[in-house]
Design an enzyme around this catalytic site. Structure first.
Site, PDB file in Angstrom:
ATOM      1  N   LYS A  84       0.824  -1.214  -0.016  1.00  0.00           N
ATOM      2  CA  LYS A  84       0.158   0.098   0.102  1.00  0.00           C
ATOM      3  C   LYS A  84       0.895   1.242  -0.090  1.00  0.00           C
ATOM      4  O   LYS A  84       0.618   2.195  -0.892  1.00  0.00           O
ATOM      5  CB  LYS A  84      -1.006   0.182   1.299  1.00  0.00           C
ATOM      6  CG  LYS A  84      -1.524   1.490   1.471  1.00  0.00           C
ATOM      7  CD  LYS A  84      -2.446   1.325   2.772  1.00  0.00           C
ATOM      8  CE  LYS A  84      -2.988   2.771   3.104  1.00  0.00           C
ATOM      9  NZ  LYS A  84      -2.303   3.473   4.006  1.00  0.00           N
ATOM     10  N   ASN A  85       1.777   1.499   0.878  1.00  0.00           N
ATOM     11  CA  ASN A  85       2.761   2.650   0.994  1.00  0.00           C
ATOM     12  C   ASN A  85       3.424   2.922  -0.151  1.00  0.00           C
ATOM     13  O   ASN A  85       3.559   4.152  -0.511  1.00  0.00           O
ATOM     14  CB  ASN A  85       3.532   2.542   2.258  1.00  0.00           C
ATOM     15  CG  ASN A  85       2.648   2.587   3.590  1.00  0.00           C
ATOM     16  OD1 ASN A  85       1.539   3.015   3.532  1.00  0.00           O
ATOM     17  ND2 ASN A  85       3.281   2.132   4.560  1.00  0.00           N
ATOM     18  N   ASP A  87      -5.754   8.037   8.947  1.00  0.00           N
ATOM     19  CA  ASP A  87      -5.814   7.251  10.179  1.00  0.00           C
ATOM     20  C   ASP A  87      -5.867   8.518  11.480  1.00  0.00           C
ATOM     21  O   ASP A  87      -5.318   9.622  11.311  1.00  0.00           O
ATOM     22  CB  ASP A  87      -4.663   6.725  10.635  1.00  0.00           C
ATOM     23  CG  ASP A  87      -4.519   5.277   9.946  1.00  0.00           C
ATOM     24  OD1 ASP A  87      -5.860   4.714   9.332  1.00  0.00           O
ATOM     25  OD2 ASP A  87      -3.591   4.736   9.604  1.00  0.00           O
TER      26      ASP A  87
END
Length: 434
Positions: A22-23, A121
């Site tokens: 993902k990153n 987040d």
């Protein structure tokens, strides 16, 4: 709002393939804005955050073709940069911190950018200072407009320079690199992040025609070029998923093979799980975790209690501390988990305590875990997922617990883990999506 109903206490078995990182994907996908030519990206994780970023690229005029859910072909030859200042972009990008990664490529190629206040987040303060200061040192100007909540950036004359970053921010380093590749002259970035995902970005940019040296170190040198072309790129396996599956196998006493784990890019991650007493071995590029009745946390050589803490690469990634904490609850022995980088990421431990874990939350950054050594099983409860990593940690706890658990707000888990319920059910788990 969707939920997972998890029936715990089942041993799992089989092979699982980690998704694309993902990153890395958030950086790589932003880099397609640097060229009007075709860029093909493979092994894209099919998760909410990444799909939203691709949707934003399409909304701003980038041509996007999806031969399958894990491959995309981009052509950014007709970008509407003013879309970034629209209410539609603000509403979408506010849900995704990764949208800030557009700024570097847009400044580099189009000389202006707009950055809304970031989303993502709720794990503590995440500053944009490194990004903005880096852009300013390259010659960009910015103003914050409180009436629309945007940073307005202008970069009509970007020039290379020397800079010492105040922190080795991964997204900050990536953004500055993408701004510098088309700037005039040479840019030197000291105290740069050097994660494998950032190395991947630099290698991709070099294939596109950039001139970046020092890749893998904290001192990068970027000689500006006039033009970048198209390329193809494959995204690495997600190291956070790999670590999560190691922890899952240990907690559920399961025999699991992680296929194509990208072992050479995992750094100290396997060693940290070995410090918790977890057995694992390599077969080619696969990691095999055998069924283990009990695992015992090591101590330091002087006999003192083990401390596991996060640190910029090549240190231990903060994204796996939640997993380490959960796994330690059923080990024999004690460990102090020290989350240095984010001040709210340990607040989910109250749910683990409700499940029967013995954890002392010392302060927002430190938690002491006293392992139960399986003498007492965790019990199923109803709980809510506060962020991506805590969410999958609670899922692992629920899979090892006695009885049924309900995990609410699983959209947070879906942001970072593709089809996680289906993939774990194929190993023998019992997870229902409600």
């Amino acid at each position: 709002m969707n939920s997972f109903e998890v029936t715990g206490g089942k041993k799992l078995s089989g092979t699982i393939i980690p998704q694309g990182a993902k990153n890395e994907a958030l950086q790589i996908l932003s880099a397609v804005l640097l060229t009007p030519e075709t860029v093909t990206i493979r092994n894209i994780p099919d998760i909410l955050d990444v799909n939203l970023l691709i949707e934003l690229l399409a909304d701003m005029g980038v041509s996007v073709q999806r031969p399958d859910r894990h491959t995309a072909i981009f052509k950014a030859d007709n970008v509407n940069i003013d879309y970034l200042h629209s209410p539609e972009f603000r509403n979408k990008s506010g849900r995704l911190r990764g949208s800030v990664m557009f700024a570097g490529p847009l400044l580099s190629r189009f000389k202006k950018a707009f950055i809304p206040k970031p989303g993502g987040d709720k794990i503590g303060r995440r500053r944009l200072d490194t990004h903005i200061i880096g852009f300013e040192k390259l010659g960009a100007t910015f103003n914050y407009h409180p009436e629309d909540g945007y940073f307005h950036l202008d970069a009509s004359n970007l020039r290379g320079t020397y800079m010492l970053l105040d922190e080795p921010s991964v997204t900050g380093t990536a953004n500055i690199i993408m701004a510098a590749v088309l700037a005039k002259g040479t840019t030197t970035i000291y105290n740069a992040a050097c994660e494998p995902y950032l190395q991947q970005l630099c290698k991709m940019l070099n294939r596109m025609g950039a001139d970046i040296s020092g890749i893998g170190s904290n001192l990068l040198t970027i000689n500006g070029v006039d033009y970048l072309g198209g390329t193809e790129h494959g995204i690495l396996p997600d190291m956070i998923e790999v670590g999560s599956f190691i922890g899952l196998a240990a907690m559920t006493q399961s025999n699991i093979r992680i296929q194509g784990a990208g072992i050479e890019h995992l750094g100290v991650i396997p060693d940290k799980f070995r410090q918790l007493g977890i057995q694992l071995h390599y077969e080619g590029d696969d990691i095999v975790i055998p069924e283990q009745e009990l695992y015992e946390i090591q101590t330091f050589l002087d006999g003192s209690v083990l401390t596991i803490y996060d640190h910029p690469w090549p240190g231990f990634t903060p994204d796996l501390l939640s997993i380490v904490l959960v796994v330690a609850t059923q080990a024999r022995g004690s460990v102090l988990v020290h989350q240095k980088m984010f001040e709210s990421r340990l607040f989910f431990v109250d749910k683990l305590i409700d499940m029967g874990a013995q954890i002392i939350l010392c302060d927002p950054h430190r938690a002491a875990v006293i392992g139960l050594a399986r003498e007492q099983r965790l019990r199923g409860i109803t709980m809510s997922s506060p962020d991506i990593r805590a969410g999958v940690s609670l899922l692992i706890a629920a899979l090892s617990a006695e009885g049924k658990s309900t995990i609410q707000n699983i959209e947070q888990i879906d942001r970072g883990y593709q089809y996680i319920d289906q993939r774990l059910n194929s190993l023998g788990a019992e997870i229902k999506r409600l």
